[in-house]
Write an enzyme that holds these catalytic residues in place. Structure first.
Site, mmCIF file in Angstrom:
data_model
loop_
_atom_site.group_PDB
_atom_site.id
_atom_site.type_symbol
_atom_site.label_atom_id
_atom_site.label_comp_id
_atom_site.label_asym_id
_atom_site.label_seq_id
_atom_site.Cartn_x
_atom_site.Cartn_y
_atom_site.Cartn_z
ATOM 1 N N PRO A 9 -3.249 -4.261 0.262
ATOM 2 C CA PRO A 9 -4.518 -4.491 -0.418
ATOM 3 C C PRO A 9 -4.410 -5.345 -1.671
ATOM 4 C CG PRO A 9 -3.842 -2.185 -0.598
ATOM 5 C CD PRO A 9 -2.939 -2.838 0.403
ATOM 6 N N ASN A 10 -5.400 -6.212 -1.798
ATOM 7 C CA ASN A 10 -5.623 -7.087 -2.953
ATOM 8 C C ASN A 10 -4.655 -8.260 -3.034
ATOM 9 O OD1 ASN A 10 -7.893 -5.715 -4.199
ATOM 10 N ND2 ASN A 10 -6.458 -4.045 -4.589
ATOM 11 N N ARG A 17 -6.341 -14.156 -10.288
ATOM 12 C CA ARG A 17 -6.438 -13.348 -11.515
ATOM 13 C C ARG A 17 -5.051 -12.825 -11.861
ATOM 14 N NH1 ARG A 17 -9.260 -8.487 -10.745
ATOM 15 N NH2 ARG A 17 -9.523 -8.808 -8.525
ATOM 16 N N TYR A 22 1.323 -11.675 -11.771
ATOM 17 C CA TYR A 22 1.644 -12.042 -10.387
ATOM 18 C C TYR A 22 1.895 -13.539 -10.181
ATOM 19 C CZ TYR A 22 -0.044 -7.323 -9.518
ATOM 20 O OH TYR A 22 -0.222 -5.959 -9.544
ATOM 21 N N ASN A 73 5.025 -6.006 1.583
ATOM 22 C CA ASN A 73 4.543 -5.673 0.246
ATOM 23 C C ASN A 73 3.326 -4.784 0.462
ATOM 24 O OD1 ASN A 73 3.437 -5.434 -2.278
ATOM 25 N ND2 ASN A 73 3.698 -7.597 -2.819
ATOM 26 N N ALA A 76 -0.710 -1.383 -3.566
ATOM 27 C CA ALA A 76 -0.819 -0.040 -4.163
ATOM 28 C C ALA A 76 -0.517 1.072 -3.162
ATOM 29 C CB ALA A 76 -2.204 0.153 -4.775
ATOM 30 N N HIS A 79 2.640 3.382 -3.417
ATOM 31 C CA HIS A 79 2.803 4.529 -4.304
ATOM 32 C C HIS A 79 2.290 5.845 -3.707
ATOM 33 C CE1 HIS A 79 3.810 1.254 -6.898
ATOM 34 N NE2 HIS A 79 2.576 0.774 -6.868
ATOM 35 N N ASP A 86 5.223 6.732 7.502
ATOM 36 C CA ASP A 86 5.504 7.300 8.820
ATOM 37 C C ASP A 86 5.545 6.214 9.892
ATOM 38 O OD1 ASP A 86 5.733 9.854 7.828
ATOM 39 O OD2 ASP A 86 3.737 10.508 8.460
ATOM 40 N N GLU A 97 11.172 -3.910 1.426
ATOM 41 C CA GLU A 97 9.980 -3.714 0.597
ATOM 42 C C GLU A 97 10.030 -4.735 -0.536
ATOM 43 O OE1 GLU A 97 9.750 0.285 -0.946
ATOM 44 O OE2 GLU A 97 8.391 -0.327 -2.554
ATOM 45 N N HIS A 99 8.094 -6.475 -3.937
ATOM 46 C CA HIS A 99 7.054 -6.483 -4.972
ATOM 47 C C HIS A 99 7.214 -7.726 -5.817
ATOM 48 C CE1 HIS A 99 5.773 -2.549 -3.868
ATOM 49 N NE2 HIS A 99 7.034 -2.162 -3.869
ATOM 50 N N SER A 101 5.856 -8.244 -8.812
ATOM 51 C CA SER A 101 6.108 -7.841 -10.200
ATOM 52 C C SER A 101 7.252 -6.827 -10.250
ATOM 53 C CB SER A 101 4.842 -7.214 -10.795
ATOM 54 O OG SER A 101 4.513 -6.010 -10.123
ATOM 55 N N ARG A 106 6.274 -1.486 -15.499
ATOM 56 C CA ARG A 106 4.821 -1.358 -15.615
ATOM 57 C C ARG A 106 4.418 0.117 -15.752
ATOM 58 N NH1 ARG A 106 2.082 -4.828 -11.120
ATOM 59 N NH2 ARG A 106 0.275 -4.418 -12.491
ATOM 60 N N ARG A 110 3.454 3.213 -10.980
ATOM 61 C CA ARG A 110 4.052 2.177 -10.125
ATOM 62 C C ARG A 110 5.566 2.358 -9.967
ATOM 63 N NH1 ARG A 110 -0.276 -1.487 -9.610
ATOM 64 N NH2 ARG A 110 -1.510 -1.600 -11.505
#
Ligand code: CA2
Length: 145
Positions: A9-10, A17, A22, A73, A76, A79, A86, A97, A99, A101, A106, A110
């Site tokens: 997501p996002n 932004r 990022y 990635n 959110a 977390h 699963d 995995e 990320h 950032s 942070r 996170r």
């Protein structure tokens, strides 16, 4: 070989932004860089972004018989999504995995990943280039085993 690259997501908002966190690189830029690297190394990638947990799970399930690795990635979902964890646990290929950032610098929420314990490895804080390092690692490790 095919590698599945999944973004949660996002991450479709990258480059629009929060560039101080990022960077200015868009998800389309990352996809292009990964397709170029994959082509140079003679592999194909499936590049998927979704804001929906179920779509990410469906994508993992649909691809699990045909791929040699997953670069994810989870955004959110990292977390708290035991459902994505699963789905990944049922797959027998390397899982990296990523990320953009450095999540450990942070907010405390996170710092914990429910994905990390079932992942092969994790890259955090290297910006968009972390995806390319993940791709190289999957291809290098597969070639040497
Ligand atoms: O650092 C990462 O790659 C993250 O996975 C990014 C997630 C965040 O929830 C994780 O804790 C760490 C969020 C991505 C949101 O990206 C945006 C980019 C630009 C504008 C808005 C959101």
């Amino acid at each position: 070989m095919r590698i599945l690259v999944l973004n949660g997501p996002n991450l479709n908002m990258l480059g629009t932004r929060e560039p101080h966190i990022y960077g200015a690189t868009t998800l389309a830029d990352i996809e292009r860089a990964m397709r170029d690297r994959a082509a140079a190394r003679g592999v194909d990638i499936d590049f998927v972004q979704s804001n929906h947990e179920g779509v990410i799970i469906d994508t993992i399930q649909q691809h699990q018989q045909t791929i040699g690795g997953i670069i994810i990635n989870p955004g959110a979902f990292t977390h708290y999504s035991y459902a994505i964890r699963d789905a990944l646990s049922a797959v027998s290929v390397p899982i990296i995995e990523v990320h953009i950032s450095n999540v450990y610098k942070r907010e405390p929420f996170r710092h914990h990943s429910v994905i990390a314990p079932i992942a092969t490895g994790q890259i955090a804080g290297l910006g968009w280039r972390g995806y390319l390092h993940a791709l190289d690692w999957v291809l290098d490790s597969t070639a040497n085993t």
